[in-house]
Each structure stands twice: as structure tokens, then as C-alpha cells.
Design a protein around this motif. Structure first.
Motif, mmCIF file in Angstrom:
data_model
loop_
_atom_site.group_PDB
_atom_site.id
_atom_site.type_symbol
_atom_site.label_atom_id
_atom_site.label_comp_id
_atom_site.label_asym_id
_atom_site.label_seq_id
_atom_site.Cartn_x
_atom_site.Cartn_y
_atom_site.Cartn_z
ATOM 1 N N GLY A 208 0.932 -1.205 0.089
ATOM 2 C CA GLY A 208 0.015 -0.013 0.010
ATOM 3 C C GLY A 208 0.799 1.192 0.114
ATOM 4 O O GLY A 208 0.408 2.262 -0.620
ATOM 5 N N THR A 209 2.071 1.154 0.686
ATOM 6 C CA THR A 209 2.948 2.352 0.640
ATOM 7 C C THR A 209 4.049 2.485 -0.286
ATOM 8 O O THR A 209 4.707 3.335 -0.451
ATOM 9 C CB THR A 209 3.269 2.611 2.194
ATOM 10 O OG1 THR A 209 3.899 1.504 2.536
ATOM 11 C CG2 THR A 209 2.172 3.177 3.086
ATOM 12 N N GLY A 210 3.916 1.369 -1.060
ATOM 13 C CA GLY A 210 4.953 1.371 -2.257
ATOM 14 C C GLY A 210 6.140 0.538 -2.054
ATOM 15 O O GLY A 210 6.973 0.606 -2.975
ATOM 16 N N GLN A 211 6.280 -0.019 -0.894
ATOM 17 C CA GLN A 211 7.546 -0.765 -0.713
ATOM 18 C C GLN A 211 7.566 -2.151 -1.675
ATOM 19 O O GLN A 211 8.748 -2.532 -1.752
ATOM 20 C CB GLN A 211 7.719 -1.193 0.857
ATOM 21 C CG GLN A 211 8.452 -0.133 1.590
ATOM 22 C CD GLN A 211 7.500 0.981 1.893
ATOM 23 O OE1 GLN A 211 6.287 0.932 1.922
ATOM 24 N NE2 GLN A 211 8.189 2.211 1.876
ATOM 25 N N GLY A 328 11.914 9.997 -3.733
ATOM 26 C CA GLY A 328 11.504 8.506 -3.353
ATOM 27 C C GLY A 328 10.253 8.124 -4.386
ATOM 28 O O GLY A 328 9.780 8.901 -4.979
ATOM 29 N N PHE A 329 10.079 6.777 -4.480
ATOM 30 C CA PHE A 329 9.217 6.189 -5.190
ATOM 31 C C PHE A 329 7.725 6.761 -5.209
ATOM 32 O O PHE A 329 7.302 7.099 -6.224
ATOM 33 C CB PHE A 329 9.030 4.609 -5.057
ATOM 34 C CG PHE A 329 8.246 3.998 -5.966
ATOM 35 C CD1 PHE A 329 8.526 3.594 -7.175
ATOM 36 C CD2 PHE A 329 6.990 3.419 -5.369
ATOM 37 C CE1 PHE A 329 7.571 2.836 -7.891
ATOM 38 C CE2 PHE A 329 6.109 2.550 -6.050
ATOM 39 C CZ PHE A 329 6.398 2.316 -7.508
ATOM 40 N N GLY A 330 7.323 6.909 -3.904
ATOM 41 C CA GLY A 330 5.638 7.010 -3.886
ATOM 42 C C GLY A 330 5.793 8.795 -3.570
ATOM 43 O O GLY A 330 4.298 9.365 -3.543
ATOM 44 N N ALA A 331 6.723 9.532 -3.641
ATOM 45 C CA ALA A 331 6.612 10.751 -3.369
ATOM 46 C C ALA A 331 6.120 11.803 -4.551
ATOM 47 O O ALA A 331 6.639 11.470 -5.902
ATOM 48 C CB ALA A 331 7.980 11.541 -2.674
#
Length: 430
Positions: A208-211, A328-331
Motif C-alpha cells: 500500500g505504501t509502495g515498498q 523517493g518512489f511514492g513521493a
């Protein structure tokens, strides 16, 4: 996760935004898979309608005694059933293919984010505090005499391997005090709700948070499948996963002090001395869940909360806006706060404050119900370190060091240390 409708409406803009991240155009591949998926769905719906009509005609043919028509229609119904099953499977396969592609693509940069490839292209916003002028050559944290006795890397390596540390005595006490100071400041002054959440989570929580799936190698997984969190952003953001919450409850502001675990994949040889880059560390995290209209302002608020900790501790720092290639990936937009470390004679990251827009909310299906009515909408999620405890410890030790190997501790921290004010050159807290 990205909104497929937005990609359909403006594929060129999608590719242009990814190009800022250093990625090649991919919208044509996405739309081709999406078109095949939608075509399979349309064909399945058409076949279902034809099957329904044939099913009705079967009864009429039987009632009329037309045996040939009855058998033809029965065969047609059976054939349509098989066709629908095949098309449904095709649509599911294309949907999985589309998801597999979209879930590996990073968030799109906010319009304010500057172009650039790496940290050299980040844009400084401001500096606060003046680095102390030493009349001796300042040491790195692990070289300070009063610290070295209570910062044991050799024993930690014997217990766990490289990139671990055992803190003892005065240094362990200051480390604990810093975390408590941060938590109390965020809860009592900044209006955040304290949360104590698990550090072991399921696949879907990391997803859900992209990890996951892209960064699995950066984290640790237990033998029974749980993941050790790389940051409590994972758990705090996921508190509202799968929920549709009332708009009146926004924003939701959380903070937590937790252990964090990172494999540091791809960082071999970097920052191997001292405790700057560890596999296990502690962090006080901040997370906000907001209305989309308020997420930009909320990011500025969170940034001020993180900066305020350093202001209180009298640690000089600078704040930079990350370029597109360094985020970062999700930002969608990130500000880094970098504390001055005199032992290294440079600024080093101590906090990142990011807004993710609806990117994480779409992955975890977190929505809010508008007070004025209408369909539920995705919330916006934000996260930021408030602060990384170990790195803050480094900054406190290096900025407060004296030539004899003692360390003067910030006045703001004294109440959390029972009135003690320094680490002596002998390693005791006095």
C-alpha cells in the motif's frame, strides 16, 4: 498507483512527467494493455447478453415443439458460456498485466519540483542556525572520547554483523531522551496523535505504501512471511487502508516512535564508519491523511514541525527541495532537512517530508466521504521524519563536543535527562 483514466486522457503528459524521473515513455504500452482488457470486457458483456437472449428462446422453442431450434439454442447457450469464461479470463489476465506495469512506476512529480538527476540538482530553500566555530578540529561522533566508551560497534558486529551498534550508559540515555522529547513535542505542541503500532506487517501493508513489489530487496522478511517495517510510515499510513472515512475527521495526524529495519541494498561502501547508516535504527515518524485541497499546506505544516525539533535542539540545518530524479518512489514532492555535522564538515539528511498525493491511497483504497455529498474520493497521504533518532543523536554529539572529549547537551533536552547537562570525557552523564 496511477489513475488509468488520467493516462488515457493525456498520455503525453504522463510520459513527460516520467521523463523527469529519468524513465522512458510507457503510456503506449499501458494503453495497449488497457485497450485489450476493455475489449475483452466488452466482448464478454456482449456474449452474456447473447446468452441471456438465447436462454429465453430455449423455453419458447421447447414449448413450440421445434426440436431442431431447441437443440440449436441449447448448443448456443453452452458455447456462449464457454466464450464468456474465456473472455473473463482474458480480461483478468490483462488486468493483472496492467497492474503489474503500473505498480512499478513511481509517482509523478508535483509541478513545483525542479528537474534534475540527483542530489546535485536539489534546490536549497533556506538555512537556519550558524555552524559553531571550533578552536580545535571537531571529531566525528564515534571518535569523541566521552562517546566512544558507550558506542560499541565491535560487540554489535559479534552479535549481528556489520552496520549495527550497541549504545550504553550516557549515550543510550541521550538517545532515549531524544525520542521522548520528539514525541512529547509532536503530541503536546504540534497536535499529532501518538500511535504504538506493530513493526511486523503483511504483504498488502507494504504494498500500500509502495515498498512492494519494487523494493522487496530493501527490506527484511521473516521466515513466516511478515515484513519488518523500514519506517512506521508503512503502519501509520495504513491505519486508514480500505476505509471510507468522513471528511469532517480530516486531517488525521499521527506520530510514532519505532524501530525501523533496512537492508541498505545498493549502498555497499557508503557511510560504513559510525552509526549514520544502520540496518536497525529508530525514528519518530509523522503521517498526515488529508483532503486533497489541503495537502500542500499540510506538507508545509509538517516541514515546520520537523524543523522545529532542530530549532529547539539548536542544531544548524538547511532545507532543500528535491529534484525529480532524487525523490523517493511514492513521493510527488519532497523536502529534505539536512543537519550540520561538524565532524564531517557538511550537512547530512536527518528528515524527509513528502506528500504522496493520492498515489498511496489508490494502492490501499483509502477514501473519504465528502460532507457535501457525492462519490467517495481518495485521500492524500503525507509522511515525514520527525526526526531520525540516531542521526539526531549524531548531530547533538558532534555539535556539542568539546576538545577534552566531553559533550555539552542542548538545554531543550535537559528536562528529559533528569536535569543532566553533559556527557563527561569519562563517558558519564552529569
Amino acid at each position: 498507483m496511477h489513475d488509468i483514466r488520467a493516462i488515457r486522457e493525456n498520455p503525453a503528459a504522463f510520459d513527460a512527467a516520467l521523463a523527469l524521473r529519468g524513465l522512458s515513455p510507457v503510456s503506449s504500452d499501458i494503453l495497449a494493455i488497457d485497450a485489450a482488457r476493455r475489449e475483452a470486457i466488452t466482448q464478454a458483456e456482449t456474449a452474456q447478453a447473447e446468452r441471456n437472449a438465447a436462454s429465453k428462446d430455449v423455453g419458447r422453442a421447447k414449448a413450440s415443439g421445434d426440436e431442431a431450434e431447441f437443440e440449436r439454442l441449447r448448443a448456443l447457450v453452452a458455447a456462449k458460456k464457454d466464450e464468456i469464461a474465456r473472455l473473463d479470463e482474458e480480461a483478468k489476465a490483462k488486468d493483472a498485466e496492467l497492474t503489474a506495469l503500473l505498480e512499478t512506476l513511481p509517482n509523478l512529480p508535483h509541478p513545483d519540483v525542479p528537474p534534475g538527476a540527483d542530489e546535485e540538482d536539489n534546490v536549497e530553500q533556506h538555512r537556519r542556525g550558524t555552524p559553531r566555530s571550533f578552536d580545535f578540529t571537531p571529531k566525528e561522533h564515534f571518535e569523541i572520547k566521552g562517546v566512544a566508551a558507550n558506542m560499541d560497534f565491535e560487540t554489535a558486529a559479534k552479535l549481528s554483523g556489520a552496520r549495527f551498534v550497541t549504545l550504553k550508559g550516557a549515550v543510550a540515555r541521550v538517545h532515549r531522551a531524544l525520542a521522548q522529547f520528539m514525541l512529547d513535542t509532536h503530541t503536546e505542541e504540534n497536535g499529532l496523535q501518538e500511535v504504538n503500532a506493530p513493526v511486523l506487517v503483511r504483504d498488502e501493508t507494504m504494498y500500500g505504501t509502495g515498498q512492494l513489489p519494487k523494493f522487496a530487496e530493501d527490506s527484511y522478511q521473516t521466515t513466516n512471511g511478515w515484513w519488518l517495517i523500514p519506517t512506521s510510515e508503512v503502519t501509520l499510513t495504513s491505519l486508514d487502508a480500505g476505509n471510507t472515512i468522513d471528511e469532517a475527521t480530516l486531517p488525521r495526524r499521527y506520530t510514532a516512535h519505532s524501530l525501523c529495519f533496512r537492508s541498505e541494498a545498493g549502498s555497499a561502501g557508503r557511510d560504513t564508519a559510525g552509526m549514520l547508516r544502520q540496518h536497525q535504527f529508530e525514528k519518530v515518524e509523522m503521517v498526515s491523511i488529508t483532503h486533497p485541497d489541503n495537502s500542500d499546506d499540510e506538507q508545509m505544516r509538517m516541514l515546520a514541525c520537523a524543523e522545529g525539533i532542530l530549532d529547539k535542539l539548536e542544531i544548524p540545518y538547511r532545507t532543500v527541495l528535491l529534484c525529480a530524479g532524487d525523490m523517493g518512489f511514492g513521493a510527488t514532492r519532497t523536502f529534505d532537512i539536512e543537519a550540520w555535522l561538524p565532524g564531517q564538515d557538511t550537512y547530512r539528511e536527518i528528515s524527509s517530508v513528502s506528500t504522496c498525493g493520492a498515489f498511496q491511497a489508490r494502492r490501499m483504497n483509502a477514501r473519504f466521504k465528502p460532507s457535501a455529498g457525492g462519490k467517495p474520493e481518495f485521500v492524500h497521504s503525507l509522511n515525514g521524519s520527525g526526526l531520525a533518532v540516531g542521526r539526531c543523536l549524531i548531530a547533538v554529539l558532534e555539535n556539542g563536543q568539546n576538545e577534552d572529549g566531553s559533550v555539552d547537551l542542548p538545554a531543550a533536552l535537559h528536562p528529559w535527562l533528569g536535569g543532566k547537562t553533559r556527557i563527561g570525557a569519562d563517558g558519564t552523564l552529569t
